[in-house]
Design an enzyme around this catalytic site. Structure first.
Site, short mmCIF file in Angstrom:
data_model
loop_
_atom_site.label_atom_id
_atom_site.label_comp_id
_atom_site.label_asym_id
_atom_site.label_seq_id
_atom_site.Cartn_x
_atom_site.Cartn_y
_atom_site.Cartn_z
N CYS A 99 -25.11 5.05 0.97
CA CYS A 99 -23.78 4.12 1.16
C CYS A 99 -23.68 3.80 -0.19
CB CYS A 99 -23.81 3.58 2.21
SG CYS A 99 -22.26 3.30 2.95
N HIS A 113 -25.32 7.17 6.37
CA HIS A 113 -26.57 6.10 6.67
C HIS A 113 -27.68 7.19 7.49
CE1 HIS A 113 -25.46 2.23 5.35
NE2 HIS A 113 -24.15 2.77 5.69
N GLU A 172 -30.72 6.63 7.94
CA GLU A 172 -31.86 6.01 8.30
C GLU A 172 -31.72 5.74 9.79
OE1 GLU A 172 -29.66 4.66 6.26
OE2 GLU A 172 -29.03 2.71 6.55
N1 GLN Z 1 -19.63 -1.64 0.43
C1 GLN Z 1 -19.22 -0.22 0.49
C2 GLN Z 1 -18.10 0.36 1.25
O1 GLN Z 1 -17.50 -0.22 1.88
C3 GLN Z 1 -20.64 0.33 1.03
C4 GLN Z 1 -21.09 0.16 2.42
C5 GLN Z 1 -22.24 0.31 2.96
O2 GLN Z 1 -23.19 0.43 2.08
N2 GLN Z 1 -22.57 0.25 4.14
O3 GLN Z 1 -17.90 1.44 1.13
#
Ligand code: GLN
Length: 536
Positions: free
Chosen positions: A380, A506, A508
């Site tokens: 992310c 994600h 995970e």
């Molecule tokens: N801040 C980034 C976004 O909003 C990444 C978000 C995250 O890592 N969950 O896209």
């Protein structure tokens, strides 16, 4: 439907979540159709707006629900996929009741905590039973008995006992049995007091799970049984464990599943902890070791990145490898040479995150991993910052950035998602939950997933700016996973590097014992090869 209610006494942080998950694990192993839900007595509607410092990581569900991290433990221990219905907060309960009041549902009536709030709580619990089809619903009540916030929930549960009948509802109370003095005597008084508190609210516990340094001595067990009015076989020790995955075995060895099933009149004799034991054996007896550096913002709190640690542990177990963590504060890396922090690392993981603090340190760590061919996984925000790093240092776009951190950059390689541009409210408004991803044929990602179409969970507002994709790819960073319409970049991999990968999603959150997240498995495998080469 039958219910097991798990409450906590004495103090918070006793591992109620692990106890609830472990009960789910042992019952499931016996063949019981079981599910779990969490009650958090705070006023937020969900965990999505909480800082990880407050309650640990925000766990994302398939349906996009932003939940307490205990939902992650339920999913991992019960190999389940849960929904937002499995999380209840005071905010959600009151929200529902107020909505119903505005709809005219209670026309003419004074709306009150009893019966309207308690009815709503009961109906939300039975809704989970109905929708999931589970025979047993484990309901974990967050907080500690005696908290003002928990009162309506405990009252609802007291009512459930008389409405459902004794055989269909059971109360497990988790407490602390501290040891004191040079004799290390186990003290049961705090447990007695907290049970008295629970009884004062009309609830008699059926099982006491006692957190303790070492297993309860006979005398302590007998005292708890006598003073708390529970059968001796229902006083269970939960001693400090090396691995959380040992807890189901502890409970099983003490006969807890048998007691629970007898007490609730459930008859499905099947011993299925064999697979779990196989997994645990791998966790406890690793042959190799790798060090993975996790570079983030909340490093002194394990809970903030729990699912990553667990996913790496699952991957390690499959590879007979113990994964040790080098936990690095991104801001520290900004102040010094990254090599100083990362020299020992066999792999680097940059997890998700929000806000600019530490972003430059993370970029430094990514550069180090890219240049020195250290296995790297960016998730992310980690995926986005790797794109920034590559654009700055390989494509020579020196001020490239995400518009999350610099809205005036001349190279906004990471930009807000088009559908997010006019979003002003913060709660539950990100791109959330399970989304399909199409993986390119012949890519490393395809080999890792063994498939061209996957589904993974998301939580973000920003993405790779489509305007820059061709240029970035021409220089070797390939986006090999995309949304089915091809517009959203989801996975990258770098040519000529043993393992430099990232995902906008994600992975995970879907990692399970014996089914590790593919990305984390890839990282640990590459780290193992890296460490072997290093030792040669
Ligand atoms: N801040 C980034 C976004 O909003 C990444 C978000 C995250 O890592 N969950 O896209």
């Amino acid at each position: 439907m039958k219910c097991i209610i798990v409450t906590g006494g004495v103090l918070s942080g006793l591992g109620k979540g692990i106890t609830s998950s472990s009960i789910g694990c042992v019952l499931r192993a016996r063949g019981v159709n079981v599910t779990a839900m969490k009650i958090d007595p705070y006023l937020n509607s969900d965990a999505g707006t909480l800082n990880p410092f407050e309650h640990g990581e925000v766990f994302v569900l398939d349906d996009g629900g932003e939940a307490d991290l205990d939902l992650g433990n339920y999913e991992r221990f019960m190999d389940a996929s849960l929904t937002s219905d499995h999380v209840m907060t005071t905010g959600k309960v009151y929200g529902n009741v107020i909505e119903k009041e505005r709809d005219g549902h209670f026309l003419g009536k004074t709306v009150q905590i009893i019966p309207h709030i308690t009815n709503e709580i009961k109906s939300m619990i039975s809704n989970v039973g109905i929708k999931s089809g589970a025979e047993v619903v484990i309901v974990e009540l967050g907080g500690t008995v005696g908290d003002i916030e928990s009162m309506p929930f405990l009252e609802a549960m007291r009512q459930m006992h008389s409405e459902m009948g004794h055989e269909n509802i059971l109360f497990v109370h988790t407490t602390l049995v501290p040891t004191l003095g040079s004799l290390k005597e186990q003290k049961t008084k705090p447990t007695q007091h907290s049970v008295r508190e629970l009884r004062g609210l009309g609830i008699q516990p059926d099982v006491i799970v006692a957190r303790c340094e070492r297993p309860l001595e006979d005398s302590a067990r007998k005292k708890i049984a006598l003073f708390c009015d529970v059968p001796l076989e229902a006083v269970v020790s939960a001693p400090d464990a090396k691995s959380i995955y040992q807890v189901p075995i502890f409970l099983d060895e003490q006969g807890l599943p048998d007691y629970l099933m007898k007490r609730m009149n459930i008859n499905v004799p099947k011993d299925g902890l064999k697979e779990w034991k196989k997994f645990l054996n791998k966790v406890m007896n690793p042959k190799h070791e790798v060090k993975i550096a996790l570079v983030g913002k909340y490093m002194d709190q394990y809970d903030s990145y729990m699912s990553h640690y667990e996913a790496l542990a699952h991957a390690g177990a499959e590879l007979d490898t113990k994964v040790t963590f080098i936990r690095l504060e991104a801001e520290d890396i900004e102040k010094d040479n990254p090599k100083k922090f990362l020299d020992d690392a066999d792999g680097v993981l940059i997890p998700g995150g929000f806000g600019s603090r530490g972003a430059e340190g993370k970029i430094e760590a990514i550069k180090h991993a890219r240049m020195n061919k250290v296995p790297f996984l960016g998730v992310c925000l980690g995926f986005q910052l790797a794109t920034v790093e590559f654009s700055r240092n390989v494509l020579q776009m020196h001020d490239a950035n995400s518009t999350e951190f610099d809205s005036h950059t001349s190279h906004p390689v990471i930009d807000i998602l088009p559908e997010q541009k006019n979003v002003t409210r913060m709660g539950a408004t990100m791109r959330l939950g399970a989304q399909a991803i199409v993986i390119e044929k012949g890519s490393k990602a395809e080999k890792m997933y063994g498939s061209n179409e996957i589904s993974e969970r998301h939580r973000h507002r920003y993405e790779v700016n489509p305007h820059y994709i061709d240029r970035i790819q021409e220089s070797g960073l390939k986006y090999t996973g995309r949304s089915p319409d091809g517009k959203r970049m989801e996975i990258f991999e770098l040519d000529g590097h043993p393992f430099f990968m990232g995902s906008q999603f994600h992975p995970e959150f879907k990692s399970r014992p014996q089914k590790p997240a593919h990305m984390h498995f890839g990282l640990v495998k590459a780290a193992l090869e890296f460490s072997k080469k290093r030792k040669m």
